[in-house]
Scaffold this active site. Structure first.
Site, PDB file in Angstrom:
ATOM      1  N   ASP A   1       0.066  -9.965   2.719  1.00  0.00           N
ATOM      2  CA  ASP A   1      -0.789 -10.489   1.647  1.00  0.00           C
ATOM      3  C   ASP A   1      -0.084 -11.621   0.907  1.00  0.00           C
ATOM      4  O   ASP A   1       1.147 -11.676   0.883  1.00  0.00           O
ATOM      5  CB  ASP A   1      -1.023  -9.464   0.528  1.00  0.00           C
ATOM      6  CG  ASP A   1      -1.487  -8.143   1.011  1.00  0.00           C
ATOM      7  OD1 ASP A   1      -2.117  -8.093   2.052  1.00  0.00           O
ATOM      8  OD2 ASP A   1      -1.193  -7.169   0.294  1.00  0.00           O
TER       9      ASP A   1
HETATM   10  N1  URA Z   1       0.342  -3.472   3.063  1.00  0.00           N
HETATM   11  C1  URA Z   1      -0.146  -4.196   2.046  1.00  0.00           C
HETATM   12  O1  URA Z   1      -0.782  -3.657   1.148  1.00  0.00           O
HETATM   13  N2  URA Z   1       0.078  -5.512   2.043  1.00  0.00           N
HETATM   14  C2  URA Z   1       0.781  -6.147   3.001  1.00  0.00           C
HETATM   15  O2  URA Z   1       0.971  -7.360   2.931  1.00  0.00           O
HETATM   16  C3  URA Z   1       1.280  -5.382   4.052  1.00  0.00           C
HETATM   17  C4  URA Z   1       1.040  -4.046   4.059  1.00  0.00           C
END
Ligand code: URA
Length: 232
Positions: A104
């Site tokens: 993310d």
């Molecule tokens: N889980 C999440 O919530 N975000 C990420 O970027 C990777 C795994």
């Protein structure tokens, strides 16, 4: 063996038309000899452009320390992306350099980038249960009851039907934990903790299978051998 004009274009040097111009103008040698016929079939390892060997002609596999604030998307409207960290030539390659899975925007840590499509498909396939380790800080104290719950393989996230695969939670301090996942659902760490009433404040991926960031600074990458993940 690859066609010379196509090879230069695919490695991001220029368009195919520009490549033809360069080749005809004598900028390109193959085994030390100027080749001015742009359709010549060549071994990429033998090609030199303006005195320099070709830039990673066999492909790229990069281990990047993703900083917070960048997306893992090629869509410009999603904002600044990890691809903006790379040299422009790598951004022009075909096949395109892309991430193996995503982190993310607000997550930092280890992400692999490659132009090897087969590797992207293989390592993101649900069959490939490579463990990934995340370190999270959270808004409320972590209950030890989460450890057996996450390990049980029974946790069903809101709007989903298939339970999450067993995951290992290590509580490091009241509001900090390490979570090992073998799958990669959308926002999985945040959603697993949110399902138990806890909010992830910071999230960082420290390991991907056997790979670690070690002391690689945020925004930097290192090259990995293309055969780092042999087919078993
Ligand atoms: N889980 C999440 O919530 N975000 C990420 O970027 C990777 C795994």
């Amino acid at each position: 063996m690859r066609r010379l004009d196509q090879l230069l274009a695919n490695l991001g040097y220029c368009s195919r038309r520009e490549a033809r111009g360069w080749i005809q103008a004598g900028h390109v040698t193959v085994r030390g000899k100027v080749i001015d016929e742009f359709g010549t079939k060549v071994n990429p390892a033998d090609v030199v452009v303006d005195g320099e060997p070709l830039d990673h002609p066999d492909g790229l596999l990069l281990l990047l320390h993703k900083p917070v604030g960048l997306v893992c998307s090629h869509e410009e409207r999603e904002g600044p992306s990890v691809y903006g960290l790379l040299p422009p030539r790598w951004r022009q390659r075909n096949p395109q350099v892309t991430s193996i899975g995503r982190l993310d925007k607000d997550t930092s840590g280890l992400i692999l980038l490659t132009d090897q499509n087969e590797l992207v498909h293989r390592l993101t396939s649900p069959k490939h249960k490579l463990p990934k380790i995340y370190r999270a800080t959270v808004s409320r104290d972590l209950s030890p009851e989460l450890i057996p719950l996450f390990a049980s393989g029974t946790l069903v996230l809101p709007d989903e039907t298939a339970p999450c695969a067993p995951a290992e939670l290590r509580i490091l301090s009241p509001r900090e934990a390490e979570l090992t996942l073998t799958e990669g659902r959308y926002h999985q760490v945040r959603r697993m903790l949110a399902s138990q009433g806890n909010e992830v404040l910071t999230l960082h991926r420290s390991k991907f299978g056997p790979l670690e960031l070690a002391d690689l600074p945020a925004g930097q990458w290192r090259h990995l051998p293309l055969d780092s993940f042999p087919k078993t």
